[in-house]
Design a protein around this motif. Structure first.
Motif, PDB file in Angstrom:
ATOM      1  N   PHE A  77     -36.869   7.956 -38.442  1.00 14.94           N
ATOM      2  CA  PHE A  77     -37.349   7.499 -37.144  1.00 14.94           C
ATOM      3  C   PHE A  77     -38.760   6.913 -37.217  1.00 14.94           C
ATOM      4  O   PHE A  77     -39.227   6.338 -36.248  1.00 14.94           O
ATOM      5  N   THR A  78     -39.447   7.098 -38.335  1.00 19.26           N
ATOM      6  CA  THR A  78     -40.770   6.486 -38.493  1.00 19.26           C
ATOM      7  C   THR A  78     -40.734   5.232 -39.349  1.00 19.26           C
ATOM      8  O   THR A  78     -41.703   4.476 -39.357  1.00 19.26           O
ATOM      9  N   ASN A  79     -39.614   5.013 -40.045  1.00 17.03           N
ATOM     10  CA  ASN A  79     -39.522   3.851 -40.937  1.00 17.03           C
ATOM     11  C   ASN A  79     -38.536   2.796 -40.465  1.00 17.03           C
ATOM     12  O   ASN A  79     -38.545   1.685 -40.977  1.00 17.03           O
ATOM     13  N   ARG A  80     -37.678   3.134 -39.492  1.00 15.41           N
ATOM     14  CA  ARG A  80     -36.652   2.190 -39.051  1.00 15.41           C
ATOM     15  C   ARG A  80     -36.654   2.101 -37.528  1.00 15.41           C
ATOM     16  O   ARG A  80     -36.957   3.080 -36.854  1.00 15.41           O
ATOM     17  N   PRO A  81     -36.297   0.938 -37.005  1.00 16.08           N
ATOM     18  CA  PRO A  81     -36.184   0.842 -35.534  1.00 16.08           C
ATOM     19  C   PRO A  81     -34.948   1.573 -35.032  1.00 16.08           C
ATOM     20  O   PRO A  81     -33.913   1.625 -35.707  1.00 16.08           O
ATOM     21  N   PHE A  82     -35.057   2.155 -33.850  1.00 12.37           N
ATOM     22  CA  PHE A  82     -33.939   2.843 -33.220  1.00 12.37           C
ATOM     23  C   PHE A  82     -34.094   2.711 -31.705  1.00 12.37           C
ATOM     24  O   PHE A  82     -35.184   2.421 -31.201  1.00 12.37           O
ATOM     25  N   GLU A  83     -32.996   2.908 -31.005  1.00 12.75           N
ATOM     26  CA  GLU A  83     -32.998   2.815 -29.547  1.00 12.75           C
ATOM     27  C   GLU A  83     -33.162   4.205 -28.944  1.00 12.75           C
ATOM     28  O   GLU A  83     -32.419   5.122 -29.279  1.00 12.75           O
ATOM     29  N   ASN A  84     -34.141   4.346 -28.061  1.00 10.43           N
ATOM     30  CA  ASN A  84     -34.346   5.588 -27.317  1.00 10.43           C
ATOM     31  C   ASN A  84     -34.159   5.263 -25.843  1.00 10.43           C
ATOM     32  O   ASN A  84     -35.043   4.718 -25.193  1.00 10.43           O
ATOM     33  N   TRP A  85     -33.001   5.616 -25.323  1.00 11.71           N
ATOM     34  CA  TRP A  85     -32.666   5.267 -23.942  1.00 11.71           C
ATOM     35  C   TRP A  85     -33.373   6.159 -22.927  1.00 11.71           C
ATOM     36  O   TRP A  85     -33.278   5.910 -21.723  1.00 11.71           O
ATOM     37  N   SER A  86     -34.063   7.192 -23.380  1.00 12.15           N
ATOM     38  CA  SER A  86     -34.751   8.100 -22.465  1.00 12.15           C
ATOM     39  C   SER A  86     -36.236   7.784 -22.329  1.00 12.15           C
ATOM     40  O   SER A  86     -36.929   8.430 -21.556  1.00 12.15           O
ATOM     41  N   ARG A  87     -36.741   6.835 -23.081  1.00  7.13           N
ATOM     42  CA  ARG A  87     -38.144   6.465 -22.964  1.00  7.13           C
ATOM     43  C   ARG A  87     -38.379   5.728 -21.655  1.00  7.13           C
ATOM     44  O   ARG A  87     -37.623   4.837 -21.271  1.00  7.13           O
ATOM     45  N   GLY A  88     -39.433   6.115 -20.955  1.00  6.69           N
ATOM     46  CA  GLY A  88     -39.753   5.452 -19.696  1.00  6.69           C
ATOM     47  C   GLY A  88     -38.844   5.847 -18.555  1.00  6.69           C
ATOM     48  O   GLY A  88     -38.802   5.164 -17.538  1.00  6.69           O
ATOM     49  N   GLY A  89     -38.100   6.929 -18.709  1.00  8.40           N
ATOM     50  CA  GLY A  89     -37.186   7.369 -17.657  1.00  8.40           C
ATOM     51  C   GLY A  89     -35.754   7.334 -18.135  1.00  8.40           C
ATOM     52  O   GLY A  89     -35.377   6.534 -18.991  1.00  8.40           O
ATOM     53  N   ALA A  90     -34.943   8.199 -17.575  1.00 12.99           N
ATOM     54  CA  ALA A  90     -33.547   8.319 -18.003  1.00 12.99           C
ATOM     55  C   ALA A  90     -32.621   7.336 -17.300  1.00 12.99           C
ATOM     56  O   ALA A  90     -31.462   7.207 -17.685  1.00 12.99           O
ATOM     57  N   GLN A  91     -33.084   6.619 -16.255  1.00 14.73           N
ATOM     58  CA  GLN A  91     -32.219   5.700 -15.521  1.00 14.73           C
ATOM     59  C   GLN A  91     -31.772   4.558 -16.419  1.00 14.73           C
ATOM     60  O   GLN A  91     -32.541   4.045 -17.231  1.00 14.73           O
ATOM     61  N   MET A  92     -30.513   4.169 -16.246  1.00 11.97           N
ATOM     62  CA  MET A  92     -29.921   3.155 -17.104  1.00 11.97           C
ATOM     63  C   MET A  92     -29.219   2.086 -16.273  1.00 11.97           C
ATOM     64  O   MET A  92     -28.764   2.346 -15.161  1.00 11.97           O
ATOM     65  N   THR A  93     -29.144   0.883 -16.859  1.00 12.83           N
ATOM     66  CA  THR A  93     -28.381  -0.227 -16.291  1.00 12.83           C
ATOM     67  C   THR A  93     -27.348  -0.651 -17.319  1.00 12.83           C
ATOM     68  O   THR A  93     -27.684  -0.890 -18.481  1.00 12.83           O
ATOM     69  N   GLY A  94     -26.099  -0.720 -16.904  1.00 17.17           N
ATOM     70  CA  GLY A  94     -25.015  -1.098 -17.797  1.00 17.17           C
ATOM     71  C   GLY A  94     -24.289  -2.334 -17.301  1.00 17.17           C
ATOM     72  O   GLY A  94     -24.398  -2.728 -16.135  1.00 17.17           O
ATOM     73  N   ALA A 141     -27.053   3.768 -13.104  1.00 18.20           N
ATOM     74  CA  ALA A 141     -26.773   5.204 -13.048  1.00 18.20           C
ATOM     75  C   ALA A 141     -28.038   5.962 -13.429  1.00 18.20           C
ATOM     76  O   ALA A 141     -29.000   5.379 -13.936  1.00 18.20           O
ATOM     77  N   LYS A 142     -28.011   7.273 -13.197  1.00 12.22           N
ATOM     78  CA  LYS A 142     -29.219   8.069 -13.413  1.00 12.22           C
ATOM     79  C   LYS A 142     -29.490   8.365 -14.875  1.00 12.22           C
ATOM     80  O   LYS A 142     -30.621   8.668 -15.245  1.00 12.22           O
ATOM     81  N   ASP A 143     -28.482   8.278 -15.750  1.00 13.07           N
ATOM     82  CA  ASP A 143     -28.722   8.503 -17.170  1.00 13.07           C
ATOM     83  C   ASP A 143     -27.636   7.798 -17.974  1.00 13.07           C
ATOM     84  O   ASP A 143     -26.725   7.167 -17.416  1.00 13.07           O
ATOM     85  N   ALA A 144     -27.752   7.901 -19.296  1.00 12.26           N
ATOM     86  CA  ALA A 144     -26.839   7.183 -20.178  1.00 12.26           C
ATOM     87  C   ALA A 144     -25.407   7.682 -20.057  1.00 12.26           C
ATOM     88  O   ALA A 144     -24.457   6.894 -20.140  1.00 12.26           O
ATOM     89  N   SER A 145     -25.224   8.971 -19.876  1.00 11.67           N
ATOM     90  CA  SER A 145     -23.877   9.510 -19.757  1.00 11.67           C
ATOM     91  C   SER A 145     -23.180   8.984 -18.509  1.00 11.67           C
ATOM     92  O   SER A 145     -22.005   8.579 -18.553  1.00 11.67           O
ATOM     93  N   ASP A 146     -23.894   8.959 -17.382  1.00 10.89           N
ATOM     94  CA  ASP A 146     -23.294   8.478 -16.135  1.00 10.89           C
ATOM     95  C   ASP A 146     -23.036   6.977 -16.166  1.00 10.89           C
ATOM     96  O   ASP A 146     -22.038   6.494 -15.615  1.00 10.89           O
ATOM     97  N   VAL A 147     -23.931   6.219 -16.805  1.00 10.34           N
ATOM     98  CA  VAL A 147     -23.710   4.773 -16.831  1.00 10.34           C
ATOM     99  C   VAL A 147     -22.475   4.439 -17.665  1.00 10.34           C
ATOM    100  O   VAL A 147     -21.757   3.468 -17.381  1.00 10.34           O
ATOM    101  N   TRP A 148     -22.200   5.226 -18.676  1.00 11.68           N
ATOM    102  CA  TRP A 148     -20.972   5.025 -19.452  1.00 11.68           C
ATOM    103  C   TRP A 148     -19.742   5.284 -18.577  1.00 11.68           C
ATOM    104  O   TRP A 148     -18.772   4.534 -18.607  1.00 11.68           O
ATOM    105  N   THR A 149     -19.791   6.353 -17.785  1.00 13.32           N
ATOM    106  CA  THR A 149     -18.673   6.676 -16.898  1.00 13.32           C
ATOM    107  C   THR A 149     -18.473   5.590 -15.850  1.00 13.32           C
ATOM    108  O   THR A 149     -17.329   5.197 -15.552  1.00 13.32           O
TER     109      THR A 149
END
Length: 355
Positions: free
Chosen positions: A239-256, A310-318
């Motif tokens: 996580f310090t040497n490679r890029p990765f997606e953190n969907w919880s940064r800046g809030g858990a709300q998501m757009t799908g 949706a309010k988080d990643a799990s709900d936006v998937w649903t």
């Protein structure tokens, strides 16, 4: 016989005194917990009762053994005095380390519990939880190493080797640093993750093409629980040497988004109305926003994109799955002509003569 009786009396009294001291400390902690239920420290400190009693027993017996030197002339005690004193020293060091770890754990857990109770931001709570977990691992490892070193130094053979070990400590440190370069890198990466707020326990991340939730962070590895209950374990240096997606940064709300390929005759306006109806009946939709638009055209189809929140990643998937299923079902039942069609030309139309 009087000597043995006095020795047994003193031994029994020391054990009973230690047990009574542990019981009294537990009683005081229970009363403090009853008076201040908002502070979990007193309840957590009750876990230290056993280790405290062992420390007191070992200390009292060591003091009793020193006091009996020259006063009680009992052959079994005189012959094995050095061995008994050594065992008591080892027990005192081990129980003392156990007591320090329990006390530190109670303090850290109490501080985290009070912070989590008074903070409404879940991201900050996960950050403090990650930091508290790593701090306790460091404290436990440090106390264990010191206790082990203290126990080894009680053996005369290890004390004799102390001078040569210290003399070669510089060379050993260099060799160990080169050999454990990867491990040390992971340890420093663990501190960087914990206190740099890069990723926290409970964050939703995408690593190596896999979507999951961070379940555990240690000084050397990180565990991610995927949506299908698999566990991905990887070094924290990833996580310090490679890029990765953190969907919880800046809030858990998501757009799908949901993409559908339709025929050019698809009723886009009615699809937009149907999308709104589907979202109104979906409890996972948070109501922040939605949209439907044609984003691309090809010679045979159009690409319709539906945007949901949706309010988080799990709900936006649903929500995405519900929208995709609802729109396809509605098109199949109400507007089958809007589904993409594959036009096949016959050989006669292509000017090919069949033999």
């Amino acid at each position: 016989m009087n000597t043995v009786a006095r020795l047994l009396t003193a031994l029994t009294g020391s054990v009973l005194l230690a047990l009574a001291a542990g019981w009294a400390a537990d009683l005081l902690l229970r009363r403090a917990d009853a008076r201040h239920p908002e502070t979990p420290l007193w309840q957590l400190l009750r876990r230290c009762r056993r280790s405290l009693q062992i420390v007191l027993i070992a200390a009292l017996l060591s003091g009793l053994l020193r006091a009996a030197h020259g006063r009680i002339d009992w052959p079994p005690l005189t012959e094995h005095r050095a061995g008994i004193a050594h065992v008591l020293s080892l027990a005192l060091i081990g129980a003392g380390a156990w007591l320090v770890v329990h006390t530190s754990s109670a303090i850290v857990e109490s501080a985290y519990a009070r912070y989590a109770t008074g903070t409404r931001d879940p991201a900050r709570v996960r950050r403090v939880r990650t930091q508290a977990s790593l701090i306790m691992r460091v404290v436990t490892a440090a106390v264990a190493v010191l206790a082990l070193a203290g126990m080894l130094l009680t053996f005369p053979g290890f004390r004799a080797l102390g001078t040569s070990v210290l003399a070669s400590a510089g060379l050993i440190g260099i060799v160990a640093g080169i050999a454990a370069q990867s491990t040390l890198g992971n340890i420093f990466a663990g501190f960087q993750i914990a206190f740099g707020d890069m990723v926290r326990i409970g964050d939703t991340v995408v690593v190596a093409g896999e979507w999951g939730v961070v379940e555990e962070i240690t000084l050397t590895f990180l565990a991610v629980r995927t949506w299908d209950e698999r566990r991905i374990t990887m070094p924290v240096s990833y996580f310090t040497n490679r890029p990765f997606e953190n969907w919880s940064r800046g809030g858990a709300q998501m757009t799908g988004s949901v993409f559908l390929h339709c025929d050019h005759s698809a009723p886009v306006a009615q699809m937009r109305e149907r999308l709104h109806e589907i979202l109104l009946g979906c409890p996972e939709w948070d109501g922040r926003g939605w949209d439907l638009a044609v984003t691309e055209t090809t010679p045979s189809t159009i690409v319709v994109r539906a945007v949901v929140t949706a309010k988080d990643a799990s709900d936006v998937w649903t929500v995405r799955c519900a929208v995709r299923e609802g729109l396809i079902t509605w098109l199949t039942e109400e507007h089958p002509e809007a589904l993409p069609r594959l036009a096949l030309a016959t050989p006669e139309r292509q000017g090919v003569t069949m033999n």
